[in-house]
Design an enzyme around this catalytic site. Structure first.
Site, PDB file in Angstrom:
ATOM      1  N   ALA A  24      28.933  80.744  -1.800  1.00  0.00           N
ATOM      2  CA  ALA A  24      27.934  79.759  -1.388  1.00  0.00           C
ATOM      3  C   ALA A  24      28.074  78.465  -2.190  1.00  0.00           C
ATOM      4  O   ALA A  24      27.871  77.367  -1.650  1.00  0.00           O
ATOM      5  CB  ALA A  24      26.525  80.331  -1.538  1.00  0.00           C
ATOM      6  N   GLY A  27      30.814  76.739  -0.505  1.00  0.00           N
ATOM      7  CA  GLY A  27      30.377  76.384   0.844  1.00  0.00           C
ATOM      8  C   GLY A  27      29.402  75.222   0.863  1.00  0.00           C
ATOM      9  O   GLY A  27      29.419  74.407   1.794  1.00  0.00           O
ATOM     10  N   ASP A  28      28.559  75.121  -0.154  1.00  0.00           N
ATOM     11  CA  ASP A  28      27.625  73.999  -0.248  1.00  0.00           C
ATOM     12  C   ASP A  28      28.393  72.689  -0.335  1.00  0.00           C
ATOM     13  O   ASP A  28      28.051  71.704   0.332  1.00  0.00           O
ATOM     14  CB  ASP A  28      26.718  74.174  -1.465  1.00  0.00           C
ATOM     15  CG  ASP A  28      25.729  73.043  -1.618  1.00  0.00           C
ATOM     16  OD1 ASP A  28      24.960  72.778  -0.670  1.00  0.00           O
ATOM     17  OD2 ASP A  28      25.719  72.410  -2.696  1.00  0.00           O
ATOM     18  N   ALA A  29      29.455  72.670  -1.136  1.00  0.00           N
ATOM     19  CA  ALA A  29      30.280  71.461  -1.265  1.00  0.00           C
ATOM     20  C   ALA A  29      31.003  71.152   0.041  1.00  0.00           C
ATOM     21  O   ALA A  29      31.091  69.986   0.449  1.00  0.00           O
ATOM     22  CB  ALA A  29      31.285  71.636  -2.404  1.00  0.00           C
ATOM     23  N   SER A  32      28.415  69.748   2.491  1.00  0.00           N
ATOM     24  CA  SER A  32      28.009  68.413   2.057  1.00  0.00           C
ATOM     25  C   SER A  32      29.087  67.382   2.405  1.00  0.00           C
ATOM     26  O   SER A  32      28.781  66.302   2.919  1.00  0.00           O
ATOM     27  CB  SER A  32      27.741  68.411   0.551  1.00  0.00           C
ATOM     28  OG  SER A  32      27.353  67.130   0.121  1.00  0.00           O
TER      29      SER A  32
END
Length: 132
Positions: A24, A27-29, A32
């Site tokens: 995660a 995945g957040d990067a 974004s």
């Protein structure tokens, strides 16, 4: 894992052995960057406007909304990774989203992190662009 570079990949087995919270984090990067790129390429917005446009989409609430649009397209493996991410113990909590939204967004990010780390960039595009 071996040498680190911008587009380093790992095997699917190695990625599945990573913590879902670690997936995660990556995945957040990925998400974004996807959202930021989408707005930068759409028009020449000032940076303040870019921040306003992207902040809602990259929030737990925004990611949960995206998940609702794309989760029916998940493969069995992606669904399993999503569940691991959603159910994982997280070190932080969202201030502006419900617990369900936060958990779902973590699962969504885990799927993106898994796909990115395994080099499945076309699959990331397929999922994220299917909602537009």
């Amino acid at each position: 894992m071996s040498k680190t570079s911008l587009f380093s990949t790992v095997s699917e087995r190695e990625a599945k052995n990573l913590s879902p919270v670690t997936l995660a984090f990556v995945g957040d990067a990925v998400y974004s960057l996807y959202v930021r790129e989408k707005y930068v390429l759409k028009a020449d917005y000032p940076s303040g406007m870019l921040q306003k446009l992207t902040s809602g989409e990259v929030s737990a609430h925004g990611q949960n909304a995206m998940l609702e649009r794309v989760k029916s397209a998940f493969t069995e493996d992606e669904e399993a990774i999503f569940r691991r991410g959603r159910n994982a113990k997280k070190p932080t909590h969202s201030k502006n989203a419900t617990i369900a939204e936060y958990n779902n967004s973590t699962g969504f990010e885990a799927v993106l992190g898994y796909l990115y780390l395994t080099g499945q960039y076309a699959r990331i595009e397929e999922l994220l662009e299917s909602e537009e």
